[in-house]
Motif scaffolding. Structure first.
Motif, PDB file in Angstrom:
ATOM      1  N   GLU A 163       0.850  -1.188   0.000  1.00 23.51           N
ATOM      2  CA  GLU A 163       0.000   0.000   0.000  1.00 23.51           C
ATOM      3  C   GLU A 163       0.887   1.238   0.000  1.00 23.51           C
ATOM      4  O   GLU A 163       1.809   1.368   0.798  1.00 23.51           O
ATOM      5  N   LEU A 240      -3.773   1.847  -3.083  1.00 19.21           N
ATOM      6  CA  LEU A 240      -4.595   1.710  -1.890  1.00 19.21           C
ATOM      7  C   LEU A 240      -5.101   0.277  -1.794  1.00 19.21           C
ATOM      8  O   LEU A 240      -5.061  -0.489  -2.764  1.00 19.21           O
ATOM      9  N   SER A 241      -5.616  -0.061  -0.618  1.00 12.77           N
ATOM     10  CA  SER A 241      -6.157  -1.415  -0.465  1.00 12.77           C
ATOM     11  C   SER A 241      -7.352  -1.632  -1.379  1.00 12.77           C
ATOM     12  O   SER A 241      -7.626  -2.762  -1.800  1.00 12.77           O
ATOM     13  N   ILE A 276      -2.622  -6.148  -3.279  1.00 14.56           N
ATOM     14  CA  ILE A 276      -2.065  -5.186  -2.332  1.00 14.56           C
ATOM     15  C   ILE A 276      -1.733  -5.947  -1.051  1.00 14.56           C
ATOM     16  O   ILE A 276      -2.617  -6.485  -0.374  1.00 14.56           O
ATOM     17  N   VAL A 391      -1.929   4.007   5.816  1.00 17.00           N
ATOM     18  CA  VAL A 391      -1.748   2.676   5.244  1.00 17.00           C
ATOM     19  C   VAL A 391      -1.880   1.572   6.283  1.00 17.00           C
ATOM     20  O   VAL A 391      -2.082   0.404   5.922  1.00 17.00           O
TER      21      VAL A 391
END
Length: 881
Positions: A163, A240-241, A276, A391
């Motif tokens: 991330e 991003l996740s 991720i 994160v």
């Protein structure tokens, strides 16, 4: 078509029956439809101005360039298509889909070059007159597939990222179509069954970010650009996740036909799968920490993470009374933000030794600092355009901190200095603190009082709060004692620094039970606040006395049982009581008529009373001649004597003593404890005296208004003959001014035995006079009688007889029967004055009228006539009236 087939005839017949046949217009898309080989062709057709309830029939025909139309498909007749299209219909390559009663769509799957041409949609004509058109034609062009779409690498790669790291995806797309076409491209993210549009480039060259990507697109975090002539690149600056999933590249080809854009085909290709990896983050604090009161508390939070790139931690220390930090009540102690700025209070400090170790320092700890401490850590990575993105986040397990202090040591004893023996007695309890240490200078004691009812051993008994004292020695009452404390019946006090008192001014039966006190020790903190450190309970004290019914017995006796009228009657009342505290007695003497006396049956007469303070009061003794004839006195505390002098025959009856016992409460106040009635003592005169009767006579029962009314009250004596000097009478006249006896009688006049006349005040003009005509006759006269004087008249006589001892004895009152008196009106006299007044007024008005007429004719209406002198022999002039 120039012929009427059976199918058309049937349709025409059905529409005529339904009454719905009318003109209509058939429409298909305008312009030319362009499709690519292998795609699907959809041509809609509808009929306007159609209001029928049944479905409209449609026929489709096809014509290649320069040839005649061939039957393609029909919604009505199954044998309508030609053999070539019949087979494609059976395979499902061609089908008709009805979208409404007046609309249908032609679907051709897997379009071939041979499908290029003109398509005609028609509806059978059933109208009597042709109105509009019944068919429409559209041209279709079929192009070869010249669009090539593919990923940058095969097979599609799988990207594993952390991330916050960047990544890029590429897709190639190109078209070799001979026509001028435009390409549109869409990046799409698939996560299971869910699909999200990331970023799109339209055929007009415009960018459209998907839902949720607008902010990242405008900040430059997500971009789409071209690489070379046929490559399209999706760039994400910080993963991003939510970016995890499978990415597809969807390319569509568009062509402009007569100013309108048409999508001729669309292709999609799997580009890559992005995974991720979560950031590993842990926060650890010591589990159990003990610190002495007043010292410093030092806690360390150690952070463990697998990120080595540019990440910034944010550390927050929080405190809670429970080991669950998510519950309400948790508060923040100190915070270090990602810019290394510390936010804390003056007695709390937060610092870090290195990038992975953070210290919390609490100065001057107290008991309030006992609880659970948590370390919250968040990792932030920088984003595009100076933005930050979280994160990872972690919360440590709680650090249990116990603050030790020296607990105050003392004992509590409760004793009753005053115990009630009866109801209304005072109760006083003293709660003392003993065995306190000399070093308790910073300790303050408060008390709480509780009550518990006496119950059997197997019953559950709850304690009720009477009063509680807070750390500032402010007293708060419980529900049981609030009202009585406000009334001054409950008194809570603090006599000394180690003694608390509770007093009940007037103890009731409901106050019996167990009482105990709880002494709380409050320790002074460094910040001058007070914290409760200990509670010590005393042993209960039982307040109880046996309840027995109050007993009050009164015995009356007559020292001299035999006596005659005119003698003195004496009665003594002896009182005895039990289970009554310090009693005092009040006595009331009552008299009742003996059984058989019909003059006033069931009537109890109150004669004289003596209250608990020995104050004598005449109750209903109305004999003005014997005001001092009755005496009530207290011989002893429990013995009373009643005397009645010069007894009359009318005094015969049953005499009793009504005694009430009173107990003292609140000093000068008294409470009624019990009441008892003595046995009766009878006064009975065995005499054979005369019998008196009264009657009323009137010579004028009916009179004219203004006349004199005479009423005689005649008394007759039966039995023993009496000397007129030994008799006297009280005579009273009453009137009921109504035809019946439904109203209350009105006293007119009275004459007592001494000859004194009393006359009541009246509201009208007639006068009254009362006189004694003879020894046994009394005359009442009404002078100048009025209309209001009518009604029933009667007299009331009270005889008095002189006894052999020379005293006057009052006999029973007697009443005569009423006599009705009528007052009439004199008609002549009533109208005499009105007639005279009327005649006089009429005469005056007539004379005045004559006078006004004379004056008017003499001065206002006079007319002079001039005439010549004539001889008497001649005739009268014609000018004369």
């Amino acid at each position: 078509h120039g012929r009427l087939s059976p199918r058309h005839f049937t349709c025409l017949l059905s529409l005529i029956i339904a009454g719905l046949c009318q003109g209509r217009v058939v429409r298909v898309p305008t312009g030319t439809l362009v499709r690519v080989v292998g795609t699907e062709l959809v041509i809609p057709c509808n009929v306007s101005d159609y209001d029928g309830p049944s479905e409209q029939n449609f026929d489709w025909s096809f014509s290649s360039l320069g040839s005649d139309f061939e039957e393609l498909a029909s919604t009505w007749e199954a044998g309508f298509p030609t053999q070539l299209y019949q087979e494609r219909l059976q395979r499902g390559e061609i089908l008709l889909r009805r979208t409404a009663n007046d609309a249908v769509e032609l679907h051709i799957k897997n379009v071939q070059p041979s499908d290029q041409g003109h398509y005609k949609c028609s509806t059978p004509s059933t109208d009597a007159t042709v109105q509009g058109n019944y068919e429409d034609t559209v041209q279709v062009k079929v192009l070869a597939d010249a669009l090539h779409v593919g990923p940058s690498a095969r097979p599609p790669p799988s990207l594993s990222l952390r991330e916050g790291e960047p990544f890029e995806l590429r897709c190639t797309a190109a078209s070799a179509s001979p026509l001028h076409t435009h390409l549109a491209l869409l990046w799409e993210l698939h996560r299971g069954p869910a699909r999200r549009s990331v970023l799109a480039l339209t055929h007009e060259g415009r960018f459209h970010p998907g839902l949720g990507y607008e902010q990242r697109y405008h900040s430059g975090g997500v971009r789409l650009d071209t690489v070379g002539s046929d490559a399209y690149r999706l760039s994400v600056s910080r993963a991003l996740s939510a970016d995890q999933g499978s990415y597809r590249c969807i390319v569509s080809e568009w062509i402009a036909e007569q100013g309108n854009w048409q999508e001729i085909q669309e292709k999609a290709v799997e580009v890559a799968t992005v995974v991720i990896q979560p950031t590993v983050l842990r926060a650890a604090v010591p589990k159990n920490v003990s610190v002495a009161e007043g010292k410093e508390l030092d806690l360390t939070c150690n952070i463990t993470t697998d990120r080595v790139d540019d990440v910034r931690p944010e550390v927050t220390w929080s405190f809670s009374r429970t080991p669950d930090s998510t519950l309400p009540g948790s508060r923040v102690l100190a915070r270090l933000d990602r810019d290394s700025l510390v936010h804390s209070s003056p007695h709390i400090a937060l610092s870090h030794v290195d990038a992975r170790s953070y210290h919390l320092l609490v100065r001057d700890v107290s008991k309030e600092n006992s609880g659970y401490y948590f370390c919250h850590v968040s990792l932030w990575v920088p984003g595009h355009n100076r933005s930050w993105h979280k994160v990872a986040e972690a919360v440590s397990s709680p650090a249990a901190v116990g603050v030790t202090w020296l607990e105050p040591d003392y004992q509590v004893y409760l004793n009753a200095s005053k115990v009630p023996g009866f109801a209304d007695d005072p109760t006083e309890l003293a709660c003392r603190v003993v065995d306190t240490k000399s070093g308790e200078a910073n300790v303050r004691f408060t008390v709480s009082w509780y009550y518990r009812m006496n119950r059997r051993s197997d019953d559950v008994v709850t304690s009720e709060l009477l009063a509680v004292m807070d750390r500032d020695w402010m007293l708060k009452y419980g529900e049981r004692s609030k009202q009585r404390a406000q009334d001054g019946d409950f008194i809570f006090s603090k006599e000394h620094i180690d003694t608390f008192n509770f007093r009940i001014q007037r103890t009731t039966e409901e106050d019996r039970g167990n009482y105990y006190c709880v002494v709380s020790a409050w320790t002074k903190q460094r910040n001058n606040s007070w914290v409760k450190s200990k509670d010590v309970f005393s042993k209960p004290v039982n307040i109880f006395w046996a309840l027995e019914d109050s007993v009050l017995v009164v015995k009356a006796r007559q020292p001299k049982p035999f006596f005659a009228a005119g003698n003195t009657f004496e009665m003594t009342c002896k009182v005895s009581s039990k289970n009554i505290k310090s009693p005092r007695y009040s006595v009331l003497i009552t008299a009742e008529k003996p059984v058989g006396d019909l003059s006033s049956p069931n009537e109890t007469k109150y004669i004289i009373s003596l209250d608990q303070d020995s104050v004598v009061k005449l109750e209903n003794w109305t004999d003005a001649s014997r005001v001092d004839g009755v005496v009530l006195e207290k011989v002893q505390e429990d013995e009373f004597r009643y005397r009645m002098y010069q007894t009359q025959v009318s005094d015969a009856g049953l005499y009793r003593c009504v005694v009430t016992a009173w107990s003292p409460v609140r000093g000068s106040l008294w409470r009624e404890a019990a009441t008892s009635l003595s046995n009766p003592i009878e006064i009975d005169f065995q005499t054979s005296g005369p019998v008196f009767n009264a009657s009323v006579h009137s010579d004028t029962p009916s009179v004219i208004r203004g006349d004199l009314i005479k009423l005689f009250c005649i008394i007759t004596v039966e039995g023993a003959a009496l000397d007129p000097d030994d008799m006297a009478f009280d005579v009273s006249w009453f009137a009921v001014h109504s035809f019946g006896l439904d109203k209350d009688p009105v006293l007119l006049s009275s004459l007592d035995r001494k000859g004194i006349v009393t006359t009541s005040r009246r509201e009208w003009k007639s006068d009254l006079s009362l006189e004694r005509v003879s020894v046994l006759e009394f005359l009442l006269q009404v002078h100048g009688s009025e209309d209001q004087d009518f009604g029933n008249y009667y007299c009331s006589v009270t005889p008095w007889v002189k006894s052999p001892t020379g005293s006057w004895q009052k006999e029973a009152e007697i009443h005569s029967k009423p006599v009705f008196i009528t007052v009439k009106m004199d008609v002549l006299n009533a109208f005499k004055y009105p007639l005279l007044i009327g005649v006089g007024l009429s005469t005056v008005i007539g004379l005045l009228s004559c006078l006004i007429g004379y004056c008017s004719s003499h001065w206002c209406c006079k007319k002079e006539v001039q005439e010549t002198r004539r001889e008497r022999r001649r005739l009268m002039s014609m000018e004369m009236d």
